[in-house]
Design a protein around this motif. Structure first.
Motif, PDB file in Angstrom:
ATOM      1  N   VAL A  47      15.005  19.874  29.192  1.00 56.87           N
ATOM      2  CA  VAL A  47      15.048  20.990  28.250  1.00 56.87           C
ATOM      3  C   VAL A  47      13.781  21.806  28.459  1.00 56.87           C
ATOM      4  O   VAL A  47      12.672  21.275  28.383  1.00 56.87           O
ATOM      5  N   GLN A  48      13.954  23.086  28.754  1.00 56.20           N
ATOM      6  CA  GLN A  48      12.824  23.966  29.001  1.00 56.20           C
ATOM      7  C   GLN A  48      12.723  25.021  27.904  1.00 56.20           C
ATOM      8  O   GLN A  48      13.551  25.928  27.835  1.00 56.20           O
ATOM      9  N   PRO A  49      11.708  24.903  27.039  1.00 59.42           N
ATOM     10  CA  PRO A  49      11.482  25.961  26.059  1.00 59.42           C
ATOM     11  C   PRO A  49      11.059  27.240  26.795  1.00 59.42           C
ATOM     12  O   PRO A  49      10.471  27.175  27.881  1.00 59.42           O
ATOM     13  N   PHE A  50      11.362  28.390  26.200  1.00 60.32           N
ATOM     14  CA  PHE A  50      10.993  29.650  26.824  1.00 60.32           C
ATOM     15  C   PHE A  50      10.760  30.717  25.773  1.00 60.32           C
ATOM     16  O   PHE A  50      11.202  30.597  24.630  1.00 60.32           O
ATOM     17  N   THR A  51      10.069  31.757  26.189  1.00 59.86           N
ATOM     18  CA  THR A  51       9.983  32.986  25.410  1.00 59.86           C
ATOM     19  C   THR A  51      10.731  34.051  26.199  1.00 59.86           C
ATOM     20  O   THR A  51      10.848  33.964  27.422  1.00 59.86           O
ATOM     21  N   ALA A  52      11.231  35.054  25.490  1.00 63.39           N
ATOM     22  CA  ALA A  52      12.044  36.080  26.141  1.00 63.39           C
ATOM     23  C   ALA A  52      11.587  37.463  25.704  1.00 63.39           C
ATOM     24  O   ALA A  52      11.228  37.680  24.555  1.00 63.39           O
ATOM     25  N   THR A  53      11.639  38.377  26.668  1.00 63.68           N
ATOM     26  CA  THR A  53      11.344  39.777  26.412  1.00 63.68           C
ATOM     27  C   THR A  53      12.525  40.591  26.912  1.00 63.68           C
ATOM     28  O   THR A  53      12.914  40.472  28.076  1.00 63.68           O
ATOM     29  N   GLU A  54      13.082  41.418  26.038  1.00 64.32           N
ATOM     30  CA  GLU A  54      14.226  42.231  26.446  1.00 64.32           C
ATOM     31  C   GLU A  54      13.760  43.365  27.348  1.00 64.32           C
ATOM     32  O   GLU A  54      12.721  43.989  27.116  1.00 64.32           O
ATOM     33  N   LEU A  55      14.547  43.625  28.385  1.00 61.55           N
ATOM     34  CA  LEU A  55      14.226  44.677  29.341  1.00 61.55           C
ATOM     35  C   LEU A  55      14.785  46.013  28.880  1.00 61.55           C
ATOM     36  O   LEU A  55      15.873  46.081  28.294  1.00 61.55           O
ATOM     37  N   ALA A  56      14.065  47.069  29.203  1.00 61.38           N
ATOM     38  CA  ALA A  56      14.551  48.422  28.961  1.00 61.38           C
ATOM     39  C   ALA A  56      15.644  48.738  29.977  1.00 61.38           C
ATOM     40  O   ALA A  56      15.696  48.148  31.067  1.00 61.38           O
ATOM     41  N   ASP A  57      16.516  49.669  29.646  1.00 54.81           N
ATOM     42  CA  ASP A  57      17.622  50.023  30.541  1.00 54.81           C
ATOM     43  C   ASP A  57      17.140  50.460  31.919  1.00 54.81           C
ATOM     44  O   ASP A  57      17.779  50.153  32.928  1.00 54.81           O
ATOM     45  N   ASP A  58      16.009  51.151  31.992  1.00 57.41           N
ATOM     46  CA  ASP A  58      15.473  51.608  33.279  1.00 57.41           C
ATOM     47  C   ASP A  58      15.053  50.454  34.189  1.00 57.41           C
ATOM     48  O   ASP A  58      14.952  50.631  35.398  1.00 57.41           O
ATOM     49  N   GLU A  59      14.807  49.290  33.611  1.00 59.29           N
ATOM     50  CA  GLU A  59      14.382  48.122  34.387  1.00 59.29           C
ATOM     51  C   GLU A  59      15.562  47.304  34.920  1.00 59.29           C
ATOM     52  O   GLU A  59      15.360  46.377  35.695  1.00 59.29           O
ATOM     53  N   LYS A  60      16.768  47.626  34.532  1.00 53.86           N
ATOM     54  CA  LYS A  60      17.921  46.766  34.804  1.00 53.86           C
ATOM     55  C   LYS A  60      18.669  46.982  36.114  1.00 53.86           C
ATOM     56  O   LYS A  60      19.289  46.034  36.599  1.00 53.86           O
ATOM     57  N   PRO A  61      18.698  48.168  36.739  1.00 48.07           N
ATOM     58  CA  PRO A  61      19.603  48.342  37.891  1.00 48.07           C
ATOM     59  C   PRO A  61      19.468  47.300  38.991  1.00 48.07           C
ATOM     60  O   PRO A  61      20.473  46.717  39.412  1.00 48.07           O
ATOM     61  N   ASP A  62      18.264  47.008  39.463  1.00 49.29           N
ATOM     62  CA  ASP A  62      18.101  46.015  40.532  1.00 49.29           C
ATOM     63  C   ASP A  62      18.499  44.622  40.049  1.00 49.29           C
ATOM     64  O   ASP A  62      19.071  43.832  40.806  1.00 49.29           O
ATOM     65  N   LEU A  63      18.191  44.341  38.802  1.00 47.04           N
ATOM     66  CA  LEU A  63      18.543  43.047  38.233  1.00 47.04           C
ATOM     67  C   LEU A  63      20.062  42.899  38.109  1.00 47.04           C
ATOM     68  O   LEU A  63      20.625  41.860  38.457  1.00 47.04           O
ATOM     69  N   LEU A  64      20.732  43.944  37.631  1.00 44.32           N
ATOM     70  CA  LEU A  64      22.200  43.904  37.536  1.00 44.32           C
ATOM     71  C   LEU A  64      22.828  43.745  38.920  1.00 44.32           C
ATOM     72  O   LEU A  64      23.800  43.010  39.084  1.00 44.32           O
ATOM     73  N   ARG A  65      22.254  44.412  39.906  1.00 47.97           N
ATOM     74  CA  ARG A  65      22.762  44.286  41.274  1.00 47.97           C
ATOM     75  C   ARG A  65      22.650  42.827  41.748  1.00 47.97           C
ATOM     76  O   ARG A  65      23.588  42.256  42.302  1.00 47.97           O
ATOM     77  N   ALA A  66      21.501  42.207  41.507  1.00 42.29           N
ATOM     78  CA  ALA A  66      21.297  40.808  41.914  1.00 42.29           C
ATOM     79  C   ALA A  66      22.242  39.877  41.154  1.00 42.29           C
ATOM     80  O   ALA A  66      22.797  38.931  41.728  1.00 42.29           O
ATOM     81  N   TYR A  67      22.423  40.142  39.873  1.00 46.55           N
ATOM     82  CA  TYR A  67      23.317  39.320  39.052  1.00 46.55           C
ATOM     83  C   TYR A  67      24.754  39.420  39.566  1.00 46.55           C
ATOM     84  O   TYR A  67      25.438  38.410  39.722  1.00 46.55           O
TER      85      TYR A  67
END
Length: 148
Positions: free
Chosen positions: A89-109
């Protein structure tokens, strides 16, 4: 801000998610899946669901292919949670990304999981132009995850 949310069907909720969660809880890495646990924003109780943990250049991300789901809303409120694979079990913190930060990430996903979740991206895939990825970005929340 988009509020798009595509509810899972009976098969996904009652069969597919349960099978994936069962396997992941027993340590079987199902193509990068983890069980996400996050405190409910109203109930305060821990809520769990299977998710795909994306790793890009050593950084971990969670993407919501179905949109602004309950786990997304809970993670926004809590800002932290746990990811489980087997007994780990890995605890984590999360930060939501702005829409401008998502294109490369969505492509990889989409490159990794299009076969599983491509139907939720309105015909956009990993080979689509950046303009298409930017267009759908508001519909798919994404979080940078920092494991503790």
């Amino acid at each position: 801000m988009s509020t798009r949310y595509q509810r899972p069907g009976v098969f996904t909720k009652s069969v597919f998610n349960r099978i994936v969660a069962f396997l992941v809880r027993r340590g079987v890495n199902v193509w990068g899946s983890r069980v996400l646990s996050v405190r409910g924003r109203k109930s305060g109780e821990m809520r769990s669901t299977p998710v795909n943990l994306l790793v890009v250049d050593g950084t971990h991300y969670l993407v919501a292919p179905r949109g602004h789901t309950q786990w997304v809303r809970n993670l926004r409120a809590a800002g932290e949670g746990e990811l489980r694979l087997g007994r780990r079990v890995q605890p984590f913190t999360a930060t939501e990304l702005a829409d401008d930060e998502k294109p490369d990430l969505l492509r990889a996903y989409l490159k990794r999981w299009k076969f599983e979740v491509g139907m939720f991206f309105d015909g956009v895939d990993d080979k689509s132009p950046e303009a298409d990825l930017r267009r759908i970005a508001p519909d798919h929340p994404a979080f940078k995850v920092v494991l503790s």
